[in-house]
Design a protein around this motif. Structure first.
Motif, PDB file in Angstrom:
ATOM      1  N   ARG A   4       0.838  -1.195   0.000  1.00 15.86           N
ATOM      2  CA  ARG A   4       0.000   0.000   0.000  1.00 15.86           C
ATOM      3  C   ARG A   4       0.879   1.254   0.000  1.00 15.86           C
ATOM      4  O   ARG A   4       1.961   1.257   0.558  1.00 15.86           O
ATOM      5  CB  ARG A   4      -0.926  -0.033   1.205  1.00 15.86           C
ATOM      6  N   PRO A   6       1.965   4.737   1.229  1.00 11.18           N
ATOM      7  CA  PRO A   6       1.783   5.544   2.437  1.00 11.18           C
ATOM      8  C   PRO A   6       1.536   7.017   2.094  1.00 11.18           C
ATOM      9  O   PRO A   6       2.303   7.628   1.346  1.00 11.18           O
ATOM     10  CB  PRO A   6       3.091   5.359   3.200  1.00 11.18           C
ATOM     11  N   SER A   8       0.281  10.837   3.877  1.00  7.35           N
ATOM     12  CA  SER A   8      -0.010  11.658   5.050  1.00  7.35           C
ATOM     13  C   SER A   8      -0.805  12.872   4.604  1.00  7.35           C
ATOM     14  O   SER A   8      -0.467  13.499   3.586  1.00  7.35           O
ATOM     15  CB  SER A   8       1.274  12.123   5.736  1.00  7.35           C
ATOM     16  N   HIS A  40       2.576  11.752  -0.533  1.00  8.81           N
ATOM     17  CA  HIS A  40       3.329  10.532  -0.249  1.00  8.81           C
ATOM     18  C   HIS A  40       4.306  10.699   0.916  1.00  8.81           C
ATOM     19  O   HIS A  40       4.946  11.735   1.038  1.00  8.81           O
ATOM     20  CB  HIS A  40       4.126  10.097  -1.485  1.00  8.81           C
ATOM     21  N   PRO A  47       5.255   9.390   9.060  1.00  9.76           N
ATOM     22  CA  PRO A  47       4.052  10.087   8.587  1.00  9.76           C
ATOM     23  C   PRO A  47       3.924  11.526   9.104  1.00  9.76           C
ATOM     24  O   PRO A  47       3.533  12.417   8.343  1.00  9.76           O
ATOM     25  CB  PRO A  47       2.912   9.206   9.094  1.00  9.76           C
ATOM     26  N   ASP A  79      -2.192   3.552   2.362  1.00 12.67           N
ATOM     27  CA  ASP A  79      -1.955   3.448   3.801  1.00 12.67           C
ATOM     28  C   ASP A  79      -2.069   4.880   4.314  1.00 12.67           C
ATOM     29  O   ASP A  79      -1.111   5.647   4.290  1.00 12.67           O
ATOM     30  CB  ASP A  79      -0.560   2.868   4.064  1.00 12.67           C
ATOM     31  N   TRP A  80      -3.263   5.252   4.753  1.00 12.48           N
ATOM     32  CA  TRP A  80      -3.644   6.635   5.009  1.00 12.48           C
ATOM     33  C   TRP A  80      -3.321   7.052   6.440  1.00 12.48           C
ATOM     34  O   TRP A  80      -3.729   6.398   7.390  1.00 12.48           O
ATOM     35  CB  TRP A  80      -5.141   6.769   4.752  1.00 12.48           C
ATOM     36  N   HIS A  81      -2.610   8.175   6.574  1.00 12.10           N
ATOM     37  CA  HIS A  81      -2.272   8.760   7.874  1.00 12.10           C
ATOM     38  C   HIS A  81      -2.816  10.180   7.882  1.00 12.10           C
ATOM     39  O   HIS A  81      -2.291  11.047   7.175  1.00 12.10           O
ATOM     40  CB  HIS A  81      -0.755   8.793   8.086  1.00 12.10           C
TER      41      HIS A  81
END
Length: 131
Positions: A4, A6, A8, A40, A47, A79-81
């Motif tokens: 996934r 990443p 932010s 990204h 993050p 991959d959501w932050h």
């Protein structure tokens, strides 16, 4: 299984208003919609470091104390932050016009009427604003 990506993102909140950026119509991913500022997470970056960098690159502001917040999105490739941001130095401007063609402050009641990049995030956004 594919790794996934990443990402932010920052939810900037001031005086009960939320700052969103409008993704340029020529963008490959999520064109012509409203989104949080972000991007990204680079190799070797955490993050929270990425969200600080992205806010500086895209808005020209130095953010302080980004608070991780839960956010539901429907894209399984990310991959959501997400981070709630209420303190920063400077006034946000569109410092990345190749990525965004507009940025605006919205009342929480305005969000349901917008074309959002991640519509499933709306409940998470509204909950974060209430905090």
């Amino acid at each position: 299984m594919v790794a996934r990506i990443p990402i932010s993102a920052a939810l900037l909140v001031r005086d009960g208003l939320v700052l969103l950026v409008h993704r340029h119509p020529s963008r490959r991913w999520y064109p012509d919609c409203w989104d949080l500022v972000g991007g990204h997470v680079e190799a070797g970056e955490l993050p929270d470091q990425a969200v600080r960098r992205e806010c500086l690159e895209e808005l020209g502001v130095h953010i302080h104390d980004p608070v991780p917040m839960p956010m539901t999105i429907s894209d399984p490739t990310l991959d959501w932050h997400a981070f709630l941001v209420t303190h920063w130095d400077g006034e946000p401007v569109n410092a990345a016009p190749d990525e965004h063609d507009d940025l605006r402050w919205f009342r929480p009641t305005d969000l349901a009427n917008l074309k959002l990049a991640h519509p499933t995030s709306l409940p998470s956004l509204l909950t974060a604003i209430q905090v």
